[in-house]
Design a protein around this motif. Sequence first.
Motif, mmCIF file in Angstrom:
data_model
loop_
_atom_site.group_PDB
_atom_site.id
_atom_site.type_symbol
_atom_site.label_atom_id
_atom_site.label_comp_id
_atom_site.label_asym_id
_atom_site.label_seq_id
_atom_site.Cartn_x
_atom_site.Cartn_y
_atom_site.Cartn_z
ATOM 1 N N CYS A 43 0.830 -1.207 0.000
ATOM 2 C CA CYS A 43 0.000 0.000 0.000
ATOM 3 C C CYS A 43 0.862 1.253 0.000
ATOM 4 C CB CYS A 43 -0.889 0.027 1.250
ATOM 5 S SG CYS A 43 -2.039 -1.347 1.346
ATOM 6 N N ARG A 44 0.174 2.377 -0.245
ATOM 7 C CA ARG A 44 0.879 3.656 -0.157
ATOM 8 C C ARG A 44 0.915 4.200 1.269
ATOM 9 N NH1 ARG A 44 2.294 6.363 -4.864
ATOM 10 N NH2 ARG A 44 1.677 5.186 -6.705
ATOM 11 N N THR A 45 -0.155 3.978 2.015
ATOM 12 C CA THR A 45 -0.197 4.584 3.352
ATOM 13 C C THR A 45 -1.202 3.855 4.223
ATOM 14 O OG1 THR A 45 -0.291 6.680 4.545
ATOM 15 C CG2 THR A 45 -1.963 6.325 2.833
ATOM 16 N N TYR A 46 -1.129 4.121 5.522
ATOM 17 C CA TYR A 46 -1.952 3.425 6.502
ATOM 18 C C TYR A 46 -3.433 3.544 6.184
ATOM 19 C CZ TYR A 46 2.544 4.179 8.791
ATOM 20 O OH TYR A 46 3.889 4.246 9.058
ATOM 21 N N ALA A 47 -3.818 4.691 5.649
ATOM 22 C CA ALA A 47 -5.236 4.940 5.428
ATOM 23 C C ALA A 47 -5.808 4.106 4.278
ATOM 24 C CB ALA A 47 -5.465 6.429 5.161
ATOM 25 N N ASN A 48 -4.958 3.327 3.603
ATOM 26 C CA ASN A 48 -5.451 2.479 2.514
ATOM 27 C C ASN A 48 -6.173 1.239 3.018
ATOM 28 O OD1 ASN A 48 -2.595 3.128 0.363
ATOM 29 N ND2 ASN A 48 -4.494 4.277 0.611
ATOM 30 N N VAL A 49 -6.078 0.957 4.307
ATOM 31 C CA VAL A 49 -6.787 -0.206 4.863
ATOM 32 C C VAL A 49 -7.674 0.260 6.011
ATOM 33 C CG1 VAL A 49 -4.918 -1.793 4.222
ATOM 34 C CG2 VAL A 49 -4.959 -0.802 6.530
ATOM 35 N N GLY A 50 -8.533 -0.649 6.462
ATOM 36 C CA GLY A 50 -9.435 -0.300 7.553
ATOM 37 C C GLY A 50 -8.728 -0.311 8.903
ATOM 38 N N HIS A 51 -9.376 0.239 9.907
ATOM 39 C CA HIS A 51 -8.819 0.278 11.258
ATOM 40 C C HIS A 51 -8.489 -1.138 11.726
ATOM 41 C CE1 HIS A 51 -9.772 4.540 12.302
ATOM 42 N NE2 HIS A 51 -10.477 4.368 11.194
ATOM 43 N N GLY A 52 -7.278 -1.307 12.281
ATOM 44 C CA GLY A 52 -6.908 -2.600 12.832
ATOM 45 C C GLY A 52 -6.444 -3.606 11.792
ATOM 46 N N GLN A 53 -6.441 -3.219 10.504
ATOM 47 C CA GLN A 53 -6.008 -4.130 9.450
ATOM 48 C C GLN A 53 -4.484 -4.084 9.302
ATOM 49 O OE1 GLN A 53 -8.247 -6.096 7.376
ATOM 50 N NE2 GLN A 53 -9.418 -5.545 9.205
ATOM 51 N N THR A 54 -3.914 -5.230 8.939
ATOM 52 C CA THR A 54 -2.478 -5.329 8.683
ATOM 53 C C THR A 54 -2.197 -4.919 7.247
ATOM 54 O OG1 THR A 54 -2.376 -7.181 10.224
ATOM 55 C CG2 THR A 54 -0.506 -6.901 8.719
ATOM 56 N N LEU A 55 -1.092 -4.226 7.034
ATOM 57 C CA LEU A 55 -0.702 -3.868 5.666
ATOM 58 C C LEU A 55 0.806 -3.853 5.520
ATOM 59 C CD1 LEU A 55 -0.892 -0.040 4.968
ATOM 60 C CD2 LEU A 55 -1.232 -0.961 7.277
ATOM 61 N N ALA A 56 1.241 -3.962 4.267
ATOM 62 C CA ALA A 56 2.639 -3.728 3.923
ATOM 63 C C ALA A 56 2.688 -2.414 3.166
ATOM 64 C CB ALA A 56 3.167 -4.865 3.053
ATOM 65 N N LEU A 57 3.739 -1.635 3.419
ATOM 66 C CA LEU A 57 3.888 -0.363 2.701
ATOM 67 C C LEU A 57 5.362 -0.024 2.591
ATOM 68 C CD1 LEU A 57 2.809 2.601 5.025
ATOM 69 C CD2 LEU A 57 3.342 0.322 5.860
ATOM 70 N N VAL A 58 5.651 1.101 1.958
ATOM 71 C CA VAL A 58 7.025 1.558 1.876
ATOM 72 C C VAL A 58 7.236 2.575 3.001
ATOM 73 C CG1 VAL A 58 8.773 2.686 0.456
ATOM 74 C CG2 VAL A 58 7.038 1.223 -0.613
ATOM 75 N N GLY A 59 8.116 2.254 3.934
ATOM 76 C CA GLY A 59 8.349 3.135 5.072
ATOM 77 C C GLY A 59 9.050 4.413 4.664
ATOM 78 N N SER A 60 9.165 5.320 5.613
ATOM 79 C CA SER A 60 9.636 6.660 5.295
ATOM 80 C C SER A 60 11.111 6.701 4.909
ATOM 81 C CB SER A 60 9.383 7.605 6.469
ATOM 82 O OG SER A 60 9.981 7.111 7.639
ATOM 83 N N GLU A 61 11.860 5.625 5.168
ATOM 84 C CA GLU A 61 13.242 5.571 4.705
ATOM 85 C C GLU A 61 13.383 4.728 3.432
ATOM 86 O OE1 GLU A 61 12.759 4.928 8.179
ATOM 87 O OE2 GLU A 61 13.063 7.064 8.485
#
Lengths: 286, 286, 286
Positions: free
Chosen positions: C240-258
């Motif tokens: 995903c691009r950011t936390y808000a791409n999934v629902g509350h409490g859902q697990t996601l993979a994204l690209v961290g800020s580094e």
Amino acid sequence: MSSMKQKPLVTLTTDFGVVDGYVGTMKGVILGIVPEAQLVDISHLISPQDVRQAAYVLYAAYRFFPRHTVHLVVVDPGVGSVRHPIALRTPAGMFVGPDNGVFSYVMACEPVEALVELASPRYRLPEVSHTFHGRDVFAPAAAHLAAGVPIATLGPAVDDPVTLPPPSLEMAADSATGEILHADRFGNVLTSIGLLTWDKENLSLVPTFQAGEGGRPRSVRLRADEATVLIAGQEIRGVCRTYANVGHGQTLALVGSEGHLEIAVREGSAASKLNLQPGQTVILRW
Amino acid sequence: MSSMKQKPLVTLTTDFGVVDGYVGTMKGVILGIVPEAQLVDISHLISPQDVRQAAYVLYAAYRFFPRHTVHLVVVDPGVGSVRHPIALRTPAGMFVGPDNGVFSYVMACEPVEALVELASPRYRLPEVSHTFHGRDVFAPAAAHLAAGVPIATLGPAVDDPVTLPPPSLEMAADSATGEILHADRFGNVLTSIGLLTWDKENLSLVPTFQAGEGGRPRSVRLRADEATVLIAGQEIRGVCRTYANVGHGQTLALVGSEGHLEIAVREGSAASKLNLQPGQTVILRW
Amino acid sequence: MSSMKQKPLVTLTTDFGVVDGYVGTMKGVILGIVPEAQLVDISHLISPQDVRQAAYVLYAAYRFFPRHTVHLVVVDPGVGSVRHPIALRTPAGMFVGPDNGVFSYVMACEPVEALVELASPRYRLPEVSHTFHGRDVFAPAAAHLAAGVPIATLGPAVDDPVTLPPPSLEMAADSATGEILHADRFGNVLTSIGLLTWDKENLSLVPTFQAGEGGRPRSVRLRADEATVLIAGQEIRGVCRTYANVGHGQTLALVGSEGHLEIAVREGSAASKLNLQPGQTVILRW
């Protein structure tokens, strides 16, 4: 004081913690008075209202700051009561805080050139609360001192400041008996037995906290590898130079970075392993 | 603004904690833009994503900073979503952070002279991540504002910022009903009942958070020793001046350092003793 | 270095904690040498003696500081033993600390222009303890470097610094296998799989930590929504691009800020929910 203009420097030591904004608020007050000040935190996690711990932490740090530093200490169980707010000047720096003994260890080591009550309303905030003298009384006083206001203008002289009993340290013919002062984050335990300095294989012990009866306490010279430390029912043989002198997880005695006898566990916690607490007795026998 | 050049001053309030290097990284960004800035931490231990707590901690601190201060707040559960990054200017300072209500209590107390969205790419880092706007958007904006960039150049005006409901405070003929806002490190509990100021034996209560219906809320004058506080099923008689007015371990009500009704236990924790939580109802009856 | 005088800037990263005054003491030493220095804390809550964690936290922060910054790192299990104190200069800043691998990740990313042992007594405190080289050796060296002392005057060149094994990262035809490097305060978990950058719906992966055999590691391009992350027996679909791409409490993979692959739970803790620890294997499959 040098005639050259020094950059104002104020340290802060409190029990305010780092969750609430109290420390930041004090810094806002200071920078409103002396915008160019350097601000350095010593600790804000003194155990709530633990004046003795604050006295120790300040003692271990102040000597490493420039002499024009103002050390602001707010550990103040008596806020709003009759205890006085004070400031003192020594050759090693100035100190601002409540008159509750928090400067006792500094005063045991440094000559006090001036000691005043922070009585002048001119060097307080316009409105002084009953509960946050750190913000309303102490921070403004520290800022004005850092800006160069002479200490005597802050209020009248105080002759009999409150002092804590010094850390216990009794010298005998073949031993020194002291107490645990502090356990640090690593579980290393600092004691009142000092100052110790190395001279090849020997240690020289010159009691800091004036344990002698009348006049200067006597100095002792002892063989480090033949000394024994007794603490919490344990016996530790020899005083080492550094943690790496023993194996992983081993207990050792050494000379801590402020020159006091220290008990440590290499890559472990002596405080946990030996269940050590401030106030417990420690004996160095030679 | 004064024509005299002020030393740039930026405060930081976040929920980033103090273990990771996120706060340090933001400071690196700020100092890359405005190397002479003073940086002051207000808190980095806001409970994760607790916008209301951040709003309170900022509210208690900002008034004690110089008026040219830029207050940077990054408590940002909506990072990467549609919430806007904003900056606002008031006579008491500038504020930079997410448009999620974190500045509500400031805006309830200060006139907003300008409020903009941080839309201009010129005042962001060249690459903006999706997850760390504190570093990439907010820190640069705060730095540029501190350096003197006019707020209007950062982006277009925002007319309808997100606001939290104000802390509850209802005035009746013989009582004020509010809520617990915050428990500090000492377990002292701050409430929404304020501002209270002393006038000899009396207290004057002028509701801060606009609780009145239409127009200015009415002011009340009451006898401190005859007032009663009701909280968590307990009744506390009288409002004291300071902790030292009661015995050790006793519960008391007093006027906290920001002028709000505070519940405390002398040398103890009211939050623990009375099991108090933010949001609980508190009544001051006179 | 620019010919224009830069304001000296020193960052501090230690495992000293924030209860004791050790960090403040180091700052006192620095300001005694270079009074106008800016001091920035990166972290003082590195787990005691966790050199690898310190290496990671420094890695994530240093790039966002001005190039004239001196980064002082004291995580030093070998204090008092034979490990050398060192300083190094790169185009992205200077670094001072023990030669125990703590600069490994920096050295993997930046060319080292100079690397010296801090041997010259002139740039130490007059008395060097056996247990607090942060105060007696490292802080003075950092201060002198920040003041403009050329690095070569601090001591002789070191050719073979200690290095940690780089974070594991193995590239295959359809996957990258790495490890968990760090869990932050929010429970977000950073991994060694990076650097990842977005290009519309695609991700480009250019391995940072030189995982290739001989020469430059190959770069890979992949569809974010078709990728899969395997971690701790769980499978996460899509990056995903950011936390808000999934629902509350859902697990996601994204690209961290580094720029590294990050595993998160929206408004929750991935570290707790999935029971993740540094060192565990993570696979990105495309």
